[in-house]
Design a protein around this motif. Structure first.
Motif, PDB file in Angstrom:
ATOM      1  N   ASP A 115      14.937  71.783  20.276  1.00 30.26           N
ATOM      2  CA  ASP A 115      15.323  72.176  18.975  1.00 30.26           C
ATOM      3  C   ASP A 115      14.968  71.101  17.814  1.00 30.26           C
ATOM      4  O   ASP A 115      15.058  70.092  18.303  1.00 30.26           O
ATOM      5  CB  ASP A 115      16.817  72.354  18.759  1.00 30.26           C
ATOM      6  N   ILE A 116      14.463  71.722  16.778  1.00 32.28           N
ATOM      7  CA  ILE A 116      14.166  70.906  15.635  1.00 32.28           C
ATOM      8  C   ILE A 116      15.160  71.236  14.401  1.00 32.28           C
ATOM      9  O   ILE A 116      14.939  72.278  13.839  1.00 32.28           O
ATOM     10  CB  ILE A 116      12.671  70.936  15.182  1.00 32.28           C
ATOM     11  N   ASP A 117      15.962  70.380  13.964  1.00 29.81           N
ATOM     12  CA  ASP A 117      16.881  70.675  12.880  1.00 29.81           C
ATOM     13  C   ASP A 117      16.099  70.324  11.408  1.00 29.81           C
ATOM     14  O   ASP A 117      15.964  69.177  11.288  1.00 29.81           O
ATOM     15  CB  ASP A 117      18.029  69.720  12.846  1.00 29.81           C
ATOM     16  N   LEU A 118      15.808  71.256  10.743  1.00 28.03           N
ATOM     17  CA  LEU A 118      14.889  71.102   9.463  1.00 28.03           C
ATOM     18  C   LEU A 118      15.918  70.774   8.326  1.00 28.03           C
ATOM     19  O   LEU A 118      15.128  70.195   7.335  1.00 28.03           O
ATOM     20  CB  LEU A 118      14.390  72.658   9.285  1.00 28.03           C
ATOM     21  N   ALA A 119      17.033  70.774   8.584  1.00 36.54           N
ATOM     22  CA  ALA A 119      18.083  70.162   7.568  1.00 36.54           C
ATOM     23  C   ALA A 119      18.608  68.989   7.995  1.00 36.54           C
ATOM     24  O   ALA A 119      19.779  68.353   7.609  1.00 36.54           O
ATOM     25  CB  ALA A 119      19.010  71.074   7.217  1.00 36.54           C
ATOM     26  N   SER A 120      18.104  68.123   8.887  1.00 31.90           N
ATOM     27  CA  SER A 120      18.782  67.000   9.354  1.00 31.90           C
ATOM     28  C   SER A 120      19.035  66.128   8.242  1.00 31.90           C
ATOM     29  O   SER A 120      18.139  65.956   7.597  1.00 31.90           O
ATOM     30  CB  SER A 120      17.908  66.414  10.543  1.00 31.90           C
ATOM     31  N   ASN A 121      20.130  65.342   8.500  1.00 36.14           N
ATOM     32  CA  ASN A 121      20.730  64.490   7.044  1.00 36.14           C
ATOM     33  C   ASN A 121      20.574  62.874   7.907  1.00 36.14           C
ATOM     34  O   ASN A 121      21.541  62.236   7.047  1.00 36.14           O
ATOM     35  CB  ASN A 121      21.958  64.923   6.603  1.00 36.14           C
ATOM     36  N   ALA A 122      20.222  62.674   9.030  1.00 41.65           N
ATOM     37  CA  ALA A 122      20.029  61.492   9.667  1.00 41.65           C
ATOM     38  C   ALA A 122      19.669  60.388   8.616  1.00 41.65           C
ATOM     39  O   ALA A 122      20.034  59.130   8.877  1.00 41.65           O
ATOM     40  CB  ALA A 122      19.544  61.430  11.018  1.00 41.65           C
TER      41      ALA A 122
ATOM     42  N   GLU B 115      25.900  71.816   8.074  1.00 39.11           N
ATOM     43  CA  GLU B 115      24.953  73.078   8.016  1.00 39.11           C
ATOM     44  C   GLU B 115      23.420  72.693   8.550  1.00 39.11           C
ATOM     45  O   GLU B 115      23.146  71.350   8.237  1.00 39.11           O
ATOM     46  CB  GLU B 115      24.711  73.564   6.523  1.00 39.11           C
ATOM     47  N   SER B 116      23.116  73.472   9.447  1.00 36.49           N
ATOM     48  CA  SER B 116      21.756  73.070  10.122  1.00 36.49           C
ATOM     49  C   SER B 116      20.739  74.545  10.166  1.00 36.49           C
ATOM     50  O   SER B 116      21.363  75.554  10.184  1.00 36.49           O
ATOM     51  CB  SER B 116      21.830  72.780  11.741  1.00 36.49           C
ATOM     52  N   VAL B 117      19.597  74.089   9.626  1.00 31.97           N
ATOM     53  CA  VAL B 117      18.599  75.223   9.858  1.00 31.97           C
ATOM     54  C   VAL B 117      17.655  74.863  11.066  1.00 31.97           C
ATOM     55  O   VAL B 117      16.789  73.911  10.667  1.00 31.97           O
ATOM     56  CB  VAL B 117      17.636  75.297   8.579  1.00 31.97           C
ATOM     57  N   THR B 118      17.626  75.478  12.004  1.00 32.29           N
ATOM     58  CA  THR B 118      16.985  74.927  13.360  1.00 32.29           C
ATOM     59  C   THR B 118      16.072  75.806  14.023  1.00 32.29           C
ATOM     60  O   THR B 118      16.177  77.138  13.893  1.00 32.29           O
ATOM     61  CB  THR B 118      18.259  74.864  14.445  1.00 32.29           C
ATOM     62  N   VAL B 119      14.772  75.222  14.225  1.00 31.10           N
ATOM     63  CA  VAL B 119      13.631  75.823  15.141  1.00 31.10           C
ATOM     64  C   VAL B 119      14.115  75.577  16.266  1.00 31.10           C
ATOM     65  O   VAL B 119      13.944  74.707  16.680  1.00 31.10           O
ATOM     66  CB  VAL B 119      12.266  75.727  14.419  1.00 31.10           C
ATOM     67  N   SER B 120      14.294  76.913  17.111  1.00 27.18           N
ATOM     68  CA  SER B 120      14.492  76.687  18.544  1.00 27.18           C
ATOM     69  C   SER B 120      13.405  77.315  19.432  1.00 27.18           C
ATOM     70  O   SER B 120      12.848  78.390  19.003  1.00 27.18           O
ATOM     71  CB  SER B 120      15.709  77.176  19.117  1.00 27.18           C
ATOM     72  N   PHE B 121      12.982  76.456  20.294  1.00 25.96           N
ATOM     73  CA  PHE B 121      11.848  76.928  21.044  1.00 25.96           C
ATOM     74  C   PHE B 121      12.287  77.023  22.724  1.00 25.96           C
ATOM     75  O   PHE B 121      12.184  75.994  23.672  1.00 25.96           O
ATOM     76  CB  PHE B 121      10.528  75.987  21.164  1.00 25.96           C
ATOM     77  N   PRO B 122      12.883  77.990  23.013  1.00 30.05           N
ATOM     78  CA  PRO B 122      13.251  78.182  24.650  1.00 30.05           C
ATOM     79  C   PRO B 122      12.330  78.959  25.309  1.00 30.05           C
ATOM     80  O   PRO B 122      11.763  79.838  25.029  1.00 30.05           O
ATOM     81  CB  PRO B 122      14.546  79.256  24.452  1.00 30.05           C
ATOM     82  N   ILE B 123      12.185  78.272  26.645  1.00 22.73           N
ATOM     83  CA  ILE B 123      11.342  78.939  27.774  1.00 22.73           C
ATOM     84  C   ILE B 123      12.123  79.577  29.044  1.00 22.73           C
ATOM     85  O   ILE B 123      13.108  78.513  29.367  1.00 22.73           O
ATOM     86  CB  ILE B 123      10.338  78.062  28.128  1.00 22.73           C
TER      87      ILE B 123
END
Length: 233
Positions: free
Chosen positions: A151-158, A120-128
């Motif tokens: 994209d920035i995945d706020l739930a990243s588990n890396a 599961e991911s909660v992603t902030v995406s910035f498209p132009i």
């Protein structure tokens, strides 16, 4: 063929009817910029490449991605470049669920030989995006768009430590977007349904050779189809 013919007839009749109506928002096309909101849904999956170790693995003999659905909410800012072209910024908060299906040679501790791992991911995406639009037909218009996203995945588990049964992903991604949409002009707003393909270029896989669900995979990339409804003023 009959279905396509019916769609073409409905589209033609709808466009003709809209062209005959009173023109809504007649000055809107001359605005230098305008704003809106986005509500959307997505169908997402991983694009995977197996690691060479997979052929020698003695525990997993199938590892493949599944399709999963998600939601998105966003803002929209559009600036006019000409009668045909506009540039658009469409930041979104996306709730994405992707999964991988594994078939095991031997049952796991729960006695299962087929396992699905959800990521599961909660992603902030910035498209132009650059938008190319057709002539306006009454209160209707067609457009195409293309652009790049970050994209920035706020739930990243890396960097998770206790992740023995997880597939870990890196936080950042980027890639192209390509889509098709329609503008329907109403007296006080524009309703714009849009369908786009949004792919990631980066290898997201934070591979750990000590984890059986991670070690059999090499590259993991993002693939997504997004259906959005833009409400613009």
């Amino acid at each position: 063929m009959k279905f396509v013919t019916v769609l073409v007839l409905i589209f033609g009749l709808t466009s003709s009817a809209m062209a005959q109506r009173e023109l809504n928002l007649p000055e809107h096309d001359q605005k230098p910029y305008y704003f809106g909101i986005t509500i959307g849904g997505n169908m997402s999956r991983f694009h995977t490449e197996l690691h060479p170790r997979f052929l020698q693995d003695d525990s997993v003999y199938v590892a493949e991605p599944n399709n999963n659905g998600g939601l998105a909410l966003g803002l929209l800012a559009t600036a006019r470049l000409s009668d045909r072209f506009q540039v658009r910024f469409n930041p979104q908060l996306m709730f994405i669920n992707r999964s991988l299906r594994y078939k095991l040679k031997f049952p796991d501790q729960d006695g299962e030989t087929e396992v699905t791992k959800n990521v599961e991911s909660v992603t902030v995406s910035f498209p132009i995006q650059l938008k190319f639009q057709s002539d306006r037909i009454g209160n209707f218009r067609v457009y195409m768009m293309a652009g790049l996203k970050g994209d920035i995945d706020l739930a990243s588990n890396a960097r998770a430590r206790k992740a023995d049964d997880l597939v870990k992903l890196w936080k950042y991604d980027f890639g192209p977007e390509l889509g098709l949409g329609f503008n329907f002009y109403f007296p006080s707003f524009i309703l714009s349904p849009e369908l786009k393909i949004s792919n990631g270029w980066r290898n997201l896989h934070a591979r750990d050779e000590n984890l059986k669900y991670s070690s059999v995979l090499d590259r993991i990339q993002s693939r997504m189809i997004v259906l959005s409804i833009h409400i613009e003023g």
